[in-house]
Design a protein around this motif. Structure first.
Motif, short mmCIF file in Angstrom:
data_model
loop_
_atom_site.label_atom_id
_atom_site.label_comp_id
_atom_site.label_asym_id
_atom_site.label_seq_id
_atom_site.Cartn_x
_atom_site.Cartn_y
_atom_site.Cartn_z
N LEU A 181 2.21 -8.79 -8.45
CA LEU A 181 2.67 -7.49 -8.17
C LEU A 181 1.90 -6.56 -9.14
O LEU A 181 1.19 -5.66 -8.70
N TYR A 182 1.70 -7.05 -10.39
CA TYR A 182 0.92 -6.05 -11.28
C TYR A 182 -0.60 -6.02 -10.92
O TYR A 182 -1.07 -4.82 -10.93
N ASP A 183 -1.15 -7.19 -10.64
CA ASP A 183 -2.59 -7.03 -10.07
C ASP A 183 -2.69 -6.22 -9.03
O ASP A 183 -3.90 -5.65 -8.78
N ILE A 184 -1.92 -6.32 -7.80
CA ILE A 184 -1.92 -5.38 -6.94
C ILE A 184 -1.80 -4.07 -6.98
O ILE A 184 -2.80 -3.23 -6.48
N SER A 185 -1.12 -3.48 -7.97
CA SER A 185 -1.11 -2.29 -8.47
C SER A 185 -2.43 -1.73 -9.20
O SER A 185 -2.56 -0.73 -9.05
N GLN A 186 -3.03 -2.75 -9.67
CA GLN A 186 -4.44 -2.27 -10.38
C GLN A 186 -5.34 -1.92 -9.07
O GLN A 186 -6.50 -1.38 -9.61
N THR A 187 -5.15 -2.35 -8.12
CA THR A 187 -6.30 -2.24 -6.92
C THR A 187 -6.45 -0.76 -6.78
O THR A 187 -7.67 -0.43 -5.93
N GLY A 188 -5.80 0.13 -7.34
CA GLY A 188 -6.16 1.46 -7.09
C GLY A 188 -6.76 2.24 -8.25
O GLY A 188 -7.31 3.12 -8.22
N ILE A 189 -7.00 1.24 -9.28
CA ILE A 189 -7.84 1.84 -10.29
C ILE A 189 -9.46 2.30 -9.98
O ILE A 189 -9.87 3.50 -10.22
N PRO A 190 -9.89 1.59 -9.07
CA PRO A 190 -11.42 2.12 -8.86
C PRO A 190 -11.51 3.40 -8.05
O PRO A 190 -12.41 4.11 -7.76
#
Length: 913
Positions: free
Chosen positions: A751-760
């Motif tokens: 879940l944490y990794d999925i939240s990071q997909t918005g960083i780019p």
């Protein structure tokens, strides 16, 4: 497990190159793979030698073409048979292999192992849940990387190199009239065997060819043979005692024309060329990581070393304390996966591709994705003045005799020189040729016939053509830079009442000539001298030795006014921490005039002759101090770039001519323009679709923003994972049960990794892109040690709350304890994204972009819903009491306040980046 981690981290960058990166031409890598001067592969040598030894007419007949080239229809038919003229660059992975690589990472492998264990223990619900997580993780990476790859590939079409082919018309000619062959520019990939190609200075040779005609042709083929100097080529017969690479009438794909001109017959294209054969071999070998890849690797190895220490400790503590070694082993593996930044490849690829697409919207095309980091790190920009500081719209302002009086004769001679030369026509030539009325006035077809030419080079800085006037005598017409022209002139022609008069060039006349040209230069005009001499008609071949004893006739002067945007662009670049240095071949007076008008200091100008006399250390010190360099050769420019790099600068070089190629390759970031000569575009990392410093400044800012977003993920992941492991160590030492099950750790990590997909897609604070950015692994390690323990403070607070407030203090109540920490851990991990994405106060002074904000809110909702919703049992979680959420709010508030205070302290002591 650690072997798997090590192998994965060392290989993911190689996979990224296959998935998305553009590359410079593979030529530099070939030398490492084969060494200079390696023999031509056996399958190619016989055909090349045969073409070298046979007469041009026989070679033309054997390839079933004609002396006036192929027709368009014939070329199209051959293209279908031979395929596009492309070498075997490293190809993108097929979709199924890409899908496999997206699956085969430690996170998914461990989840699969847990799913298998669940299936063997007949836990169908857990099997389905874990299987769904594997599919979700793989699908996200596959779709995101696929989009990034397609976006990157689409940029290729914006930067295409051309070749000039000779094609005969396909339609019927008029009765009694033979249609003339036409010179056409086509994409290099459309060149086919049997084509005739026209070559001139600056061209990349598009295929393996046999020369049919050549005039003073010099080819740089160091990448093929290791010869450092250009090699002279001609169309004469080949030698039976020499190999293919030593044949003077063969030229090879990927080499470049330094000077002269030629017509050549294409023998082989694509993978059937010598270059293609080597490229196929080179793509099978790994290349040495560049600075960007080394930086990412250093961060990855930092986390691997940390995992190598922490994970065995977790295993031993839990195994000894709890007595269940299988559960302890699975828990330790889950901790290892939690320390693994498994989303790093996807984040890096997506961020770079997103940055490249954004840059393309700003008229900046990235040839190598990882060049974006160097673009953002650049702190010195070296550039020519023409087209960057000036308008690149050169106009012929004066045509005068040696004393500065208007002269039509000087213009006529300059027109003849520019019209008949076949080398690389520059902007000055085009300005002269705009006087098209002279073609009729001079009656070129009736009165003149070209005999020979002596091409331009950057040492002589002049070029000559020889024409026959009325078949009576030959005239050698030479034009070039003032200083170099005066070295070969012995007389001057002046006008007086009785007609032209030729006088010896004595000291008094020389001083007057220099005074006139100096005044033009001080006025900002570029001055070119025109000289000539008459020769008997017996001679048919001419060389540099014939450029002697010339008569100076006058000068042509050109106006290239400064751009209105130049001064604001220079100010913007300075505001972003970039020094601009002007490297030009023009004389110092013109350079100083232009630079002073756009706000660059030209008090100290370093000349090429001074550069020549300096040692490397002296040049490095001088290059640091000076902003303007004049009268430079290509090798001078390269030395200056290397000297600046030796001083620790990240140097960008912007150029578009053949003389800029050495410096483009020597720079950290080579920048060219779409209208540049082929060799310059081939050497560059970045292509500007508009030759403007303002466009360049926009690109630098975008490059820095892209790097900032990558740095966000690395910092967040490193600090968050470090804090989690510290918390696990504390909990493992004191709790009678695991603080979270392996499944909980993996779900939380997913879940944490999925939240990071918005960083780019995140925005970057303006302050963060004002200065150049560089990799600093030591800073990342310090950041991790500084911010990681903050989350541990609140994790331990959560342990105490669950133990004493909610009485989750027995093995029977462990699910409540684990559910409570699961929610706190996920929410603090998600919150830290916003706390440390910016040095400012989050949500108030700086807000994340909508995609990142949306992903964060969505994941926090899912994190709370999982233990409270109907799927809690499937994840071995349970509902939390209402009072828990009051405590949760206090923990999150305290976490935000403490992180903000520590952030202020960190910025005071270390800065932000």
């Amino acid at each position: 497990m650690f072997d798997l981690l090590t192998h994965w981290f060392s290989s993911f960058l190689r996979r990224r190159r296959r998935l998305g990166n553009f590359g410079r031409t593979v030529l530099p890598g070939l030398l490492a793979a084969r060494g200079p001067g390696q023999p031509v592969p056996d399958r190619l040598a016989p055909d090349l030698l045969r073409a070298a030894l046979e007469e041009p007419a026989a070679a033309i007949a054997r390839l079933e073409t004609r002396a006036d080239g192929l027709s368009a229809a014939e070329a199209a038919e051959r293209l279908l048979g031979s395929g596009p003229n492309e070498v075997e660059h490293e190809k993108p992975l097929p979709w199924w292999l890409h899908l496999w690589h997206c699956y085969a990472n430690p996170f998914n492998l461990l989840l699969t192992a847990l799913a298998v264990l669940s299936y063997l223990t007949e836990d169908a619900k857990a099997t389905i849940v874990i299987g769904a997580m594997v599919v979700l993780s793989t699908a996200i990476r596959f779709l995101q990387e696929g989009r990034s790859h397609r976006a990157a590939e689409s940029l290729r079409s914006l930067v295409g190199n051309k070749a000039t082919v000779i094609r005969r018309p396909t339609g019927p000619a008029a009765a009694g009239v033979e249609a003339a062959a036409a010179h056409l520019e086509v994409s290099r990939r459309d060149v086919v065997p049997g084509d005739l190609v026209a070559l001139s200075a600056g061209d990349i040779i598009p295929a393996d060819c046999r020369l049919l005609t050549a005039r003073d042709l010099f080819v740089a083929q160091a990448a093929m043979t290791g010869e450092s100097l250009p090699v002279e080529k001609n169309a004469d017969g080949g030698s039976r005692d020499a190999g293919p690479l030593e044949q003077r009438n063969l030229v090879f794909m990927g080499t470049s024309v330094v000077s002269g001109s030629a017509t050549a017959l294409v023998l082989a294209t694509g993978k059937h060329t010598y270059f293609g054969a080597l490229a196929a071999r080179a793509t099978a070998t790994d290349t040495t990581p560049n600075a960007f890849q080394a930086g990412v690797n250093s961060v990855s190895w930092l986390l691997i070393r940390f995992a190598a220490v922490m994970v065995p400790i977790v295993l031993l503590i839990n195994g000894i304390d709890k007595g269940d070694w299988l559960q302890a082993f699975l828990f330790a593996l889950s901790v290892a996966v939690g320390l693994t930044p498994e989303m790093l490849p996807m984040i890096v690829t997506t961020t770079l591709a997103k940055g490249a697409v954004r840059l393309s919207r700003r008229k900046v095309v990235v040839k190598r994705l990882d060049a974006i980091q160097n673009f953002g790190a650049m702190d010195v920009l070296c550039t020519d003045k023409t087209g960057t500081l000036t308008q690149d719209k050169i106009a012929l302002a004066r045509h005068v005799d040696v004393f500065g009086q208007a002269s039509e004769e000087v213009l006529n001679l300059a027109f003849l020189n520019s019209h008949y030369q076949t080398g690389l026509k520059n902007l000055l030539d085009h300005a002269v040729l705009e006087h098209v009325e002279l073609k009729a006035e001079l009656k070129l077809e009736q009165n003149y016939r070209k005999i020979d030419e002596i091409p331009f080079d950057f040492v002589r800085r002049r070029m000559s053509v020889v024409v026959s006037e009325l078949d009576d005598h030959h005239e050698l017409i030479c034009k070039g830079a003032i200083e170099e022209m005066l070295t070969v002139c012995t007389h001057v022609r002046i006008e007086n009442g009785g007609g032209p008069q030729v006088l010896p060039l004595d000291a008094a006349l020389l001083e007057r000539v220099q005074r006139v040209t100096r005044q033009f230069s001080q006025d900002g005009l570029r001055v070119v001298a025109v000289a000539m001499k008459e020769l008997p008609p017996a001679q048919s071949r001419y060389s540099v030795a014939d450029e002697s004893g010339l008569t100076l006739v006058g000068y042509i002067a050109f106006l290239d006014p400064p751009k209105e945007s130049a001064a604001p662009a220079l100010k913007a670049l300075a505001g972003h921490g970039i020094q601009v240095k002007v490297l030009t071949g023009d004389n110092e007076l013109v350079a100083a005039s232009v630079c002073s008008r756009v706000g660059l200091s030209a008090e100290k100008v370093l000349l090429g002759a001074q550069v020549e006399a300096m040692s490397e250390e002296e040049l490095a010190q001088a290059a640091e101090r000076c902003q303007v360099f004049a009268k430079l050769t290509p090798l001078h420019k390269e030395r200056i770039v290397r000297a600046l790099r030796a001083r620790g600068h990240v140097v960008g070089f912007m150029g578009d001519g053949i003389n800029d190629a050495p410096a483009l390759r020597a720079a950290d970031i080579g920048i060219s323009v779409d209208s540049a000569v082929d060799i310059a575009k081939e050497a560059a990392d970045i292509i500007l679709l508009e030759k403007s410093l303002m466009v360049l400044d926009d690109g630098v800012v975008e490059g820095r923003a892209t790097f900032c977003n990558m740095l966000k993920y690395i910092r967040m992941t490193a600090s968050s994972n470090f804090g989690n492991v510290l918390s696990v160590l504390v909990a493992s030492a004191f709790l009678p049960f695991l603080p979270m099950l392996p499944l909980h750790l993996l779900v939380q990590n997913l879940l944490y990794d999925i939240s990071q997909t918005g960083i780019p897609f995140d925005d970057v604070d303006e302050e963060l892109v004002r200065a150049p950015l560089k990799w600093n692994p030591a800073d990342i390690g310090r950041f991790m040690l500084f911010f990681g323990p903050i989350s541990s403070v609140f994790d331990i607070t959560t342990f105490a709350m669950m133990w004493w407030v909610f009485k989750a203090d027995t093995v029977a109540e462990q699910t409540l304890f684990q559910s409570g920490w699961f929610v706190v851990g996920l929410l603090t991990q998600t919150l830290i994204v916003h706390m440390i994405r910016t040095p400012k106060l989050p949500f108030v002074e700086s807000r994340a972009a909508a995609p990142l904000m949306a992903m964060s809110v969505a994941i926090m909702i899912v994190g709370v819903w999982l233990p409270m919703g109907p799927l809690a049992g499937h994840f071995k979680l349970q509902s939390l009491p209402p009072a828990y959420f009051v405590w949760l709010a206090g923990i999150l508030l305290g976490y935000g306040v403490l992180t903000t205070a520590m952030k202020r302290m960190y910025i005071r002591h270390f800065g932000w980046q």
